[in-house]
Design a protein around this motif. Structure first.
Motif, PDB file in Angstrom:
ATOM      1  N   ASP A   1     -17.906  54.856  72.256  1.00  0.00           N
ATOM      2  CA  ASP A   1     -17.514  55.590  71.046  1.00  0.00           C
ATOM      3  C   ASP A   1     -15.992  55.650  70.971  1.00  0.00           C
ATOM      4  O   ASP A   1     -15.368  56.519  71.577  1.00  0.00           O
ATOM      5  CB  ASP A   1     -18.107  56.993  71.070  1.00  0.00           C
ATOM      6  N   VAL A   2     -15.418  54.714  70.245  1.00  0.00           N
ATOM      7  CA  VAL A   2     -13.952  54.602  70.201  1.00  0.00           C
ATOM      8  C   VAL A   2     -13.316  55.838  69.558  1.00  0.00           C
ATOM      9  O   VAL A   2     -12.241  56.264  69.974  1.00  0.00           O
ATOM     10  CB  VAL A   2     -13.503  53.292  69.520  1.00  0.00           C
ATOM     11  N   GLN A   3     -13.956  56.429  68.589  1.00  0.00           N
ATOM     12  CA  GLN A   3     -13.394  57.622  67.954  1.00  0.00           C
ATOM     13  C   GLN A   3     -13.333  58.781  68.942  1.00  0.00           C
ATOM     14  O   GLN A   3     -12.328  59.486  69.030  1.00  0.00           O
ATOM     15  CB  GLN A   3     -14.192  58.030  66.710  1.00  0.00           C
ATOM     16  N   GLN A   4     -14.399  58.969  69.689  1.00  0.00           N
ATOM     17  CA  GLN A   4     -14.428  60.032  70.700  1.00  0.00           C
ATOM     18  C   GLN A   4     -13.358  59.779  71.763  1.00  0.00           C
ATOM     19  O   GLN A   4     -12.650  60.707  72.168  1.00  0.00           O
ATOM     20  CB  GLN A   4     -15.804  60.111  71.348  1.00  0.00           C
ATOM     21  N   LEU A   5     -13.212  58.537  72.201  1.00  0.00           N
ATOM     22  CA  LEU A   5     -12.189  58.197  73.189  1.00  0.00           C
ATOM     23  C   LEU A   5     -10.793  58.462  72.633  1.00  0.00           C
ATOM     24  O   LEU A   5      -9.937  59.028  73.317  1.00  0.00           O
ATOM     25  CB  LEU A   5     -12.329  56.734  73.606  1.00  0.00           C
ATOM     26  N   PHE A   6     -10.578  58.094  71.389  1.00  0.00           N
ATOM     27  CA  PHE A   6      -9.290  58.374  70.746  1.00  0.00           C
ATOM     28  C   PHE A   6      -9.021  59.877  70.711  1.00  0.00           C
ATOM     29  O   PHE A   6      -7.918  60.324  71.043  1.00  0.00           O
ATOM     30  CB  PHE A   6      -9.268  57.798  69.329  1.00  0.00           C
ATOM     31  N   ASP A   7     -10.017  60.652  70.320  1.00  0.00           N
ATOM     32  CA  ASP A   7      -9.849  62.107  70.257  1.00  0.00           C
ATOM     33  C   ASP A   7      -9.483  62.680  71.625  1.00  0.00           C
ATOM     34  O   ASP A   7      -8.665  63.590  71.726  1.00  0.00           O
ATOM     35  CB  ASP A   7     -11.119  62.775  69.724  1.00  0.00           C
ATOM     36  N   GLN A   8     -10.068  62.123  72.691  1.00  0.00           N
ATOM     37  CA  GLN A   8      -9.789  62.598  74.050  1.00  0.00           C
ATOM     38  C   GLN A   8      -8.395  62.195  74.534  1.00  0.00           C
ATOM     39  O   GLN A   8      -7.740  62.955  75.241  1.00  0.00           O
ATOM     40  CB  GLN A   8     -10.807  62.025  75.039  1.00  0.00           C
ATOM     41  N   LEU A   9      -7.955  60.999  74.165  1.00  0.00           N
ATOM     42  CA  LEU A   9      -6.734  60.432  74.740  1.00  0.00           C
ATOM     43  C   LEU A   9      -5.514  60.446  73.832  1.00  0.00           C
ATOM     44  O   LEU A   9      -4.416  60.124  74.286  1.00  0.00           O
ATOM     45  CB  LEU A   9      -7.003  58.987  75.172  1.00  0.00           C
ATOM     46  N   ALA A  10      -5.685  60.802  72.577  1.00  0.00           N
ATOM     47  CA  ALA A  10      -4.598  60.670  71.601  1.00  0.00           C
ATOM     48  C   ALA A  10      -3.297  61.321  72.052  1.00  0.00           C
ATOM     49  O   ALA A  10      -2.226  60.731  71.942  1.00  0.00           O
ATOM     50  CB  ALA A  10      -5.026  61.210  70.242  1.00  0.00           C
ATOM     51  N   ALA A  11      -3.371  62.521  72.558  1.00  0.00           N
ATOM     52  CA  ALA A  11      -2.141  63.224  72.955  1.00  0.00           C
ATOM     53  C   ALA A  11      -1.445  62.522  74.110  1.00  0.00           C
ATOM     54  O   ALA A  11      -0.227  62.352  74.103  1.00  0.00           O
ATOM     55  CB  ALA A  11      -2.453  64.670  73.316  1.00  0.00           C
ATOM     56  N   SER A  12      -2.207  62.082  75.099  1.00  0.00           N
ATOM     57  CA  SER A  12      -1.592  61.461  76.272  1.00  0.00           C
ATOM     58  C   SER A  12      -1.165  60.019  76.022  1.00  0.00           C
ATOM     59  O   SER A  12      -0.322  59.497  76.745  1.00  0.00           O
ATOM     60  CB  SER A  12      -2.533  61.522  77.470  1.00  0.00           C
ATOM     61  N   LEU A  13      -1.724  59.376  74.990  1.00  0.00           N
ATOM     62  CA  LEU A  13      -1.373  57.987  74.682  1.00  0.00           C
ATOM     63  C   LEU A  13      -0.495  57.860  73.441  1.00  0.00           C
ATOM     64  O   LEU A  13      -0.337  56.761  72.917  1.00  0.00           O
ATOM     65  CB  LEU A  13      -2.648  57.166  74.477  1.00  0.00           C
ATOM     66  N   LYS A  14       0.067  58.957  72.994  1.00  0.00           N
ATOM     67  CA  LYS A  14       0.791  58.976  71.724  1.00  0.00           C
ATOM     68  C   LYS A  14       1.754  57.800  71.558  1.00  0.00           C
ATOM     69  O   LYS A  14       1.758  57.135  70.544  1.00  0.00           O
ATOM     70  CB  LYS A  14       1.541  60.303  71.586  1.00  0.00           C
ATOM     71  N   GLY A  15       2.560  57.520  72.556  1.00  0.00           N
ATOM     72  CA  GLY A  15       3.534  56.435  72.453  1.00  0.00           C
ATOM     73  C   GLY A  15       2.931  55.046  72.539  1.00  0.00           C
ATOM     74  O   GLY A  15       3.590  54.059  72.221  1.00  0.00           O
ATOM     75  N   ALA A  16       1.673  54.949  72.961  1.00  0.00           N
ATOM     76  CA  ALA A  16       1.021  53.649  73.130  1.00  0.00           C
ATOM     77  C   ALA A  16       0.212  53.219  71.908  1.00  0.00           C
ATOM     78  O   ALA A  16      -0.174  52.061  71.797  1.00  0.00           O
ATOM     79  CB  ALA A  16       0.104  53.692  74.345  1.00  0.00           C
ATOM     80  N   ILE A  17      -0.030  54.127  70.976  1.00  0.00           N
ATOM     81  CA  ILE A  17      -0.916  53.840  69.842  1.00  0.00           C
ATOM     82  C   ILE A  17      -0.224  52.933  68.829  1.00  0.00           C
ATOM     83  O   ILE A  17       0.850  53.241  68.324  1.00  0.00           O
ATOM     84  CB  ILE A  17      -1.386  55.140  69.170  1.00  0.00           C
ATOM     85  N   VAL A  18      -0.864  51.810  68.554  1.00  0.00           N
ATOM     86  CA  VAL A  18      -0.400  50.876  67.528  1.00  0.00           C
ATOM     87  C   VAL A  18      -1.151  51.146  66.226  1.00  0.00           C
ATOM     88  O   VAL A  18      -0.566  51.145  65.152  1.00  0.00           O
ATOM     89  CB  VAL A  18      -0.625  49.411  67.975  1.00  0.00           C
ATOM     90  N   GLN A  19      -2.458  51.367  66.350  1.00  0.00           N
ATOM     91  CA  GLN A  19      -3.303  51.646  65.179  1.00  0.00           C
ATOM     92  C   GLN A  19      -4.437  52.562  65.589  1.00  0.00           C
ATOM     93  O   GLN A  19      -5.149  52.277  66.550  1.00  0.00           O
ATOM     94  CB  GLN A  19      -3.867  50.342  64.619  1.00  0.00           C
ATOM     95  N   GLU A  20      -4.580  53.660  64.872  1.00  0.00           N
ATOM     96  CA  GLU A  20      -5.696  54.584  65.127  1.00  0.00           C
ATOM     97  C   GLU A  20      -7.009  53.896  64.784  1.00  0.00           C
ATOM     98  O   GLU A  20      -7.021  52.861  64.117  1.00  0.00           O
ATOM     99  CB  GLU A  20      -5.491  55.856  64.313  1.00  0.00           C
ATOM    100  N   PRO A  21      -8.143  54.453  65.224  1.00  0.00           N
ATOM    101  CA  PRO A  21      -9.428  53.798  64.970  1.00  0.00           C
ATOM    102  C   PRO A  21      -9.609  53.397  63.507  1.00  0.00           C
ATOM    103  O   PRO A  21      -9.469  54.219  62.604  1.00  0.00           O
ATOM    104  CB  PRO A  21     -10.445  54.862  65.400  1.00  0.00           C
ATOM    105  N   THR A  22      -9.893  52.126  63.329  1.00  0.00           N
ATOM    106  CA  THR A  22     -10.029  51.513  62.008  1.00  0.00           C
ATOM    107  C   THR A  22     -11.186  50.528  62.062  1.00  0.00           C
ATOM    108  O   THR A  22     -11.308  49.774  63.025  1.00  0.00           O
ATOM    109  CB  THR A  22      -8.737  50.740  61.641  1.00  0.00           C
ATOM    110  N   VAL A  23     -12.027  50.515  61.025  1.00  0.00           N
ATOM    111  CA  VAL A  23     -13.119  49.545  60.972  1.00  0.00           C
ATOM    112  C   VAL A  23     -12.564  48.212  60.481  1.00  0.00           C
ATOM    113  O   VAL A  23     -11.939  48.129  59.418  1.00  0.00           O
ATOM    114  CB  VAL A  23     -14.274  50.030  60.074  1.00  0.00           C
TER     115      VAL A  23
END
Length: 135
Positions: free
Chosen positions: A78-100
């Motif tokens: 579940d990529v959305q759930q993983l994003f919700d869990q990790l978003a704060a700690s991976l803030k600088g690493a995110i290129v694109q939030e979950p997108t279909v």
């Protein structure tokens, strides 16, 4: 022939191990201070120090943090759930939030500490689910 492993050569072994353990939830097996592996059900992501290049002919064989053409992909439940869990700690690493994507996967794009592009994805359309379930 089967793809068994992808290896990242880096000057930042510990930073990459930490990043990939965080995003995959796996624990790396550290064979030496210069080499570790994260094993999934289907393949292995290996992380090797630039010092390991001596076994392959020297430093000219590969250069760390130079990739701009390969995407390392992990299928997750579940990529959305993983994003919700990790978003704060991976803030600088995110290129694109979950997108279909047009091919039916919901994808979260990140960059690891060496700048490698990482795609965490979950099949979400019936066609994509069928493709990955082998139905």
């Amino acid at each position: 022939m089967n793809l068994i492993s992808t290896r990242i050569i880096t000057d930042q072994v510990e930073a990459l191990i930490h990043f990939y353990e965080q995003v995959t939830g796996l624990t790396a097996t550290r064979y030496t201070p210069d080499f570790a592996e994260l094993k999934t059900k289907t393949a292995t992501l290996a992380i090797g120090s630039t010092r390991t290049l001596q076994f392959f002919g020297g430093n000219q064989v590969a250069q760390p943090a130079q990739n701009r053409s390969v995407i390392i992909e992990f299928r997750v439940d579940d990529v959305q759930q993983l994003f919700d869990q990790l978003a704060a700690s991976l803030k600088g690493a995110i290129v694109q939030e979950p997108t279909v994507m047009p091919w039916g996967n919901q994808s979260l794009l990140l960059r690891d500490p060496d700048g490698n592009l990482v795609n965490l994805f979950t099949p979400v359309t019936p066609e994509a689910i069928e493709k990955f379930n082998g139905s």
